[in-house]
Write an enzyme that holds these catalytic residues in place. Structure first.
Site, PDB file in Angstrom:
ATOM      1  CB  ALA A  64      77.689  19.757  43.518  1.00 10.10           C
ATOM      2  N   GLY A 103      74.067  18.032  39.514  1.00  5.12           N
ATOM      3  CA  GLY A 103      73.133  17.466  40.485  1.00  5.12           C
ATOM      4  C   GLY A 103      71.706  17.952  40.283  1.00  5.12           C
ATOM      5  CD  GLU A 106      73.965  13.575  38.628  1.00  6.80           C
ATOM      6  OE1 GLU A 106      74.395  14.488  39.370  1.00  6.80           O
ATOM      7  OE2 GLU A 106      74.598  12.529  38.398  1.00  6.80           O
ATOM      8  CD  GLU A 126      78.171  16.507  36.834  1.00  5.03           C
ATOM      9  OE1 GLU A 126      77.969  16.495  35.594  1.00  5.03           O
ATOM     10  OE2 GLU A 126      77.256  16.675  37.661  1.00  5.03           O
TER      11      GLU A 126
END
Ligand code: NAD
Length: 697
Positions: A64, A103, A106, A126
């Site tokens: 992110a 991310g 992911e 995270e």
């Protein structure tokens, strides 16, 4: 526009979509839009049979864009994008070089296959900013490698190498050639294979799990830091992957993510994340300043500190010459280094090969003349000004031009040391903390004449050696120990006023310190503080009496503020010490009063904030956030607070000032009065964060 951040090209019947958003391919709105648009283009293209999604050599994607945190969302969100990739009717292959973080990882989990280069690294970091993965990581990873194996990466946030990712089953293939070309070949080979691996629809790995093994692994990982909420939330959400449907697991992941993101803990950890980056920006040092090249570092003094410093530097990839004029001390130092490496290795901290590599980098010498080869020298001999001056005069004579000359002194004047050389611009302090191979804090001390590129070199070397470098100015104790001395006086005052060691330590631990201050004194050795006070002509009645009257030195004599059973480290309260404290208090005219745990915590923490404000006012620290890093990484200040200054902002600077005034009245201790900067911020109703913003502007 969106397509400038993401490109598409055709390689025969395979479409290659590449993220191009330097430096680390952060998943900004434009990147997500670009991937979405090109994915649909490739799916509509009848001549395309499979799709490769790639990044750059440095990063598939670092995750992110943190600067988008809290801003209005840009469509498509990461979750719909990943769902769209997974639902694609043609195989999508992630080609991972460099980082696949957060991310980025992911997205790779939404792809049907993952091909990685040997330097790829996967992580879900995270938790390090107080949240959990928020784009399916907690539900797809367990469906790929099983819930128990998923715990460590999600709860610790630590990266996984390409090799380990392959072993775990995260990666289908590790390739040595051009990763994108290899991924295209892989795509072609699987183009017709059906059904596609859609993790959201594959529950095989999350059913009939060995729950005992899962809970044992969870307990092991959570024992590291019991006060933090995010690691616990990671476990809860991974656990849910076993009992809930994918959709319900995703809903729990989303709710938990949002709840944590709005919480104080995540705010504190994000503050520290940005603080580490800010600390590398130094006033008066132009951004483009380059570090001096450093390959070999000489460490002088093979004692407690020198050995630990040598280890950090060798682990960081530098060649180290460890110099001690005493051959026995050198031998002992080298043996301790090897023993410490082997111990870390046995606990999984290093591989055999890493230890061998580090050990071959360290060579010993009894000749100071061997500094001649070094690009940087770090002096860690006894804390005596005359000795340090003699050594720096030698260094001036023997070192090559441009070598950085650093002292690890904890209390001496760096400018006075620099003045004995003909090159004060090359001299600075590099203040490591004990044990130096473990403690992350490095106070880089800027002398009056230290050159900008010398400071940048020390920051670079420090980071490479695994440290969190913070630049500070010259003053007694620099930042950390100066604040620590203030706290030490409060602990003493609390005992005189009526609090017993066990009550003080219990309150400190409840606040989140790993150990109470008096147990720490016992561990460090009461004789050490005593001899420092003697040398400075200072008096602290209680610990002085414990050493002088009772002959106790702390844990090493199995008696200090507490008693210790043979071979045990658990502090046992001692009535003899309580009697000694009460006697001294009464001799000094104190009448004992009931002291609450709340007062203890406030008097341990608020004076630190007060002294921090004074340090900022004097310009010894550049930013309040620098002080937070110092206290978190060097003094075990609880992570959840974000450091003392951030914690002050959270409760309100005015409240801190008001309580300090109150305690100054109650205890008759003028040291507790708010310092001018604290009083100013309190009066204005502003914060240390506002102060930092003002300094930047
Ligand atoms: P130490 O006594 O463990 O080691 C000092 C070493 O220096 C000894 O091995 C000694 O033989 C060697 N030495 C002395 N004179 C020398 C010379 N002329 N040439 C070469 N070697 C010489 O001391 P330490 O605890 O490692 O402290 C070293 C420095 O680090 C001091 O300045 C101290 O203030 C500072 N420091 C210590 C700590 C700590 O917690 N111990 C923390 C931060 C900084």
């Amino acid at each position: 526009m969106s397509d400038t951040k993401v490109t598409i090209r055709r390689d025969g019947d395979v479409a290659v979509i590449a993220i191009e958003n330097p430096p680390v391919n952060a998943l900004s709105g434009a990147v997500r839009q670009g991937i979405w648009a090109h994915l649909n283009e490739a799916l509509d293209d009848v001549a395309c049979r499979a799709i490769v999604l790639s990044g750059s050599a440095r990063a598939f994607s670092g995750g992110a864009d943190l600067t988008e945190f809290g801003k209005p969302p840009v469509e498509p969100g990461l979750n719909p994008l990943i769902d769209g990739i997974e639902a694609a009717e043609k195989p999508v292959i992630a080609a991972v070089e460099g980082l696949a973080y957060g991310g980025g990882f992911e997205i790779a989990l939404g792809c049907h296959y993952r091909v990685a280069g040997p330097l790829a690294q996967f992580a879900l970091p995270e938790v390090k900013i107080g949240v959990i993965p928020g784009a399916g990581g907690t539900q797809r990873l367990p469906r790929l490698i099983g819930p128990t194996a998923s715990l460590a990466p999600i709860v610790t946030g630590d990266p996984i190498s390409a090799h380990d990712a392959h072993e775990l089953g995260i990666v289908d293939e590790v390739v040595t050639g051009d990763v994108v070309e290899e991924a295209v070949a892989f795509a072609r080979a699987v183009a017709d294979r059906r059904p596609l691996n859609r993790l959201s629809q594959d529950d095989r790995r999350v059913r009939d799990v060995d729950m005992e093994a899962f809970e044992a692994e969870a307990t092991r990982l959570l024992s590291r830091n019991r006060k933090l909420r995010a690691p616990q939330a990671c476990v809860e959400v991974v656990r849910a992957s076993m009992s809930k449907s994918f959709a319900d697991g995703m809903a729990l992941e989303r709710d938990t993510f949002h709840e944590l993101r709005e919480g104080d803990e995540s705010r504190a950890l994000r503050h520290l994340f940005f603080a580490e980056r800010a600390a590398l920006k130094l006033p008066g040092v132009p951004k483009e300043t380059q570090p001096r090249p450093v390959e070999r570092i000489a460490v002088i003094g093979a004692g407690t500190m020198g050995g630990g410093i040598a280890m950090s530097m060798a682990t960081g990839g530098y060649d180290v010459t460890l110099i001690d004029r005493d051959a026995d001390a050198l031998k002992r130092g080298l043996e301790t280094i090897e023993k410490n490496y082997r111990r870390s290795q046995s606990r999984g901290g290093f591989t055999e090969a890493e230890v061998e590599d580090a050990l071959t980098r360290i060579s010993g010498s009894t000749e100071i003349a061997d500094v001649a080869e070094a690009d940087m020298v770090i002096e860690a001999v006894f804390e005596k000004m005359e000795l340090k001056k003699a050594i720096f005069a030698d260094l001036d004579r023997l070192c090559k031009a441009g070598a950085v000359l650093a002292t690890n002194t904890s209390s001496l004047d760096v400018d006075e040391i620099a003045a004995v050389t003909g090159r004060p611009q090359d001299v600075m302090g590099m203040h490591f903390f004990s044990p130096a191979n473990i403690m992350k804090l490095l106070e880089n001390v800027r002398g009056e004449k230290t050159a900008p590129d010398v400071l940048v070199t020390a920051n670079t070397v420090g980071k490479q050696g695994g440290k969190v470098p913070v630049t500070v100015g010259v003053c007694n104790g620099f930042v950390g120990n100066r604040m620590g001395a203030v706290r030490g006086r409060q602990v003493h005052a609390l005992m005189l006023e009526g609090a017993m060691p066990q009550q003080i330590d219990r309150a400190a631990k409840a606040f989140g310190f790993a150990m109470g201050p008096l147990a720490v004194n016992d561990l460090a050795g009461l004789d050490i503080g005593y001899s420092v006070r003697q040398a400075r002509g200072e008096v602290m009645e209680i610990p002085d009496a414990i050493v002088e009257e009772l002959g106790r030195k702390g844990q090493k004599t199995r008696a200090g503020y507490y008693l210790y059973e043979e071979g045990a480290r658990t502090p046992v309260p001692d009535p003899e010490i309580e009697a000694l404290i009460r006697r001294i208090a009464s001799e000094k005219g104190y009448s004992p009063r009931e002291i609450s745990d709340e007062e203890i915590v406030e008097r341990l923490v608020f004076p630190l904030i007060n002294e921090g404000a004074q340090i900022l006012d004097e310009g010894i620290a550049t930013r309040a956030s620098d002080i937070d890093l110092i206290y978190i990484h060097g003094f075990g200040f609880p992570l959840w607070t974000g450091g003392p200054m951030h914690y002050a902002d959270r409760i309100g600077v005015a409240q801190v000032a008001e309580r300090l005034e109150h305690y100054a009245e109650v205890s008759g201790n003028d040291e507790l009065r708010p310092k001018p900067l604290l009083a100013k911020l309190a009066g204005e109703g502003t914060s240390f964060a506002d102060f930092d913003r003002g300094r930047r502007g």
